[in-house]
Design a protein around this motif. Structure first.
Motif, PDB file in Angstrom:
ATOM      1  N   UNK A  62      26.896  28.416  21.185  1.00 28.93           N
ATOM      2  CA  UNK A  62      25.651  27.939  20.520  1.00 28.93           C
ATOM      3  C   UNK A  62      26.035  26.454  19.632  1.00 28.93           C
ATOM      4  N   UNK A  63      27.249  26.435  19.413  1.00 28.37           N
ATOM      5  CA  UNK A  63      27.765  25.029  18.621  1.00 28.37           C
ATOM      6  C   UNK A  63      28.094  24.113  19.825  1.00 28.37           C
ATOM      7  N   UNK A  64      28.380  24.476  21.037  1.00 28.50           N
ATOM      8  CA  UNK A  64      28.563  23.379  22.045  1.00 28.50           C
ATOM      9  C   UNK A  64      27.118  22.897  22.503  1.00 28.50           C
ATOM     10  N   UNK A  65      26.083  23.756  22.428  1.00 27.10           N
ATOM     11  CA  UNK A  65      24.667  23.511  23.056  1.00 27.10           C
ATOM     12  C   UNK A  65      24.191  22.504  21.965  1.00 27.10           C
ATOM     13  N   UNK A  66      24.428  22.747  20.635  1.00 27.33           N
ATOM     14  CA  UNK A  66      23.822  21.697  19.560  1.00 27.33           C
ATOM     15  C   UNK A  66      24.497  20.392  19.690  1.00 27.33           C
ATOM     16  N   UNK A  67      25.940  20.295  19.964  1.00 22.62           N
ATOM     17  CA  UNK A  67      26.569  19.125  20.262  1.00 22.62           C
ATOM     18  C   UNK A  67      25.815  18.169  21.373  1.00 22.62           C
ATOM     19  N   UNK A  68      25.696  19.155  22.290  1.00 21.96           N
ATOM     20  CA  UNK A  68      25.037  18.659  23.670  1.00 21.96           C
ATOM     21  C   UNK A  68      23.737  17.804  23.352  1.00 21.96           C
ATOM     22  N   UNK A  69      22.928  18.516  22.557  1.00 24.24           N
ATOM     23  CA  UNK A  69      21.557  18.223  22.273  1.00 24.24           C
ATOM     24  C   UNK A  69      21.552  16.851  21.256  1.00 24.24           C
ATOM     25  N   UNK A  70      22.486  17.132  20.380  1.00 20.56           N
ATOM     26  CA  UNK A  70      22.637  15.574  19.435  1.00 20.56           C
ATOM     27  C   UNK A  70      23.018  14.641  20.250  1.00 20.56           C
ATOM     28  N   UNK A  71      24.032  14.663  21.323  1.00 23.99           N
ATOM     29  CA  UNK A  71      24.633  13.654  22.203  1.00 23.99           C
ATOM     30  C   UNK A  71      23.608  13.169  22.803  1.00 23.99           C
ATOM     31  N   UNK A  72      22.834  13.855  23.337  1.00 16.20           N
ATOM     32  CA  UNK A  72      21.411  13.462  24.267  1.00 16.20           C
ATOM     33  C   UNK A  72      20.444  12.687  23.593  1.00 16.20           C
ATOM     34  N   UNK A  73      20.269  13.143  22.254  1.00 11.58           N
ATOM     35  CA  UNK A  73      19.291  12.327  21.356  1.00 11.58           C
ATOM     36  C   UNK A  73      20.028  11.058  21.084  1.00 11.58           C
ATOM     37  N   UNK A  74      21.257  11.114  20.907  1.00 16.11           N
ATOM     38  CA  UNK A  74      21.788   9.633  20.537  1.00 16.11           C
ATOM     39  C   UNK A  74      21.837   8.668  21.637  1.00 16.11           C
ATOM     40  N   UNK A  75      21.809   9.170  22.901  1.00 21.46           N
ATOM     41  CA  UNK A  75      21.900   8.298  24.159  1.00 21.46           C
ATOM     42  C   UNK A  75      20.417   7.941  24.350  1.00 21.46           C
ATOM     43  N   UNK A  76      19.300   8.432  23.882  1.00 19.42           N
ATOM     44  CA  UNK A  76      17.855   8.234  24.322  1.00 19.42           C
ATOM     45  C   UNK A  76      17.751   6.790  23.981  1.00 19.42           C
ATOM     46  N   UNK A  77      16.940   6.158  24.920  1.00 22.60           N
ATOM     47  CA  UNK A  77      16.308   4.949  24.640  1.00 22.60           C
ATOM     48  C   UNK A  77      15.215   4.794  23.491  1.00 22.60           C
TER      49      UNK A  77
END
Length: 114
Positions: A62-77
């Motif tokens: 679950x922690x890894x999934x949250x990290x991935x979501x945060x990373x995806x949000x940071x890379x969005x235009x």
């Protein structure tokens, strides 16, 4: 003929590992299994150790999934962030068009006049 090449390529990638690769994998798995059997917590309470292992694994996942979501949000235009916000507002039924409009105006392309 091209279809045959594609299907053979797929079959090639799905081939079983060779004997040496499989033997090395089996050896690693056996060593890991022996380490589990010799682990004190497992010796004392096998089911409790298994339960704790599963809880820890799920928590880590679950922690890894949250990290991935945060990373995806940071890379969005900025434009895709606005689209996501609009979709979320549409989904939840909330209307805060003023804030969305002001953000949308900052990142939209300038209009061309003919």
């Amino acid at each position: 003929e091209e279809a045959l090449e594609t299907s053979s390529h797929v079959q090639h990638s799905l081939k079983r590992p060779g004997r040496k690769v499989q033997a090395a994998k089996d050896q690693r798995e056996m060593k890991h299994f022996q380490n589990v059997l010799n682990f004190d917590a497992f010796k004392n309470d096998p089911f409790g150790a298994l339960e704790q292992h599963l809880k820890n694994s799920i928590k880590l996942q679950k922690e890894e999934e949250v990290k991935q979501k945060v990373k995806q949000k940071q890379t969005k235009t900025p434009a895709s962030a606005v689209k996501d916000k609009l979709k979320e507002q549409k989904r939840t039924g909330t209307k805060n068009a003023k804030s969305v409009k002001s953000v949308k105006g900052k990142f939209s392309k300038p209009k061309r006049h003919k």
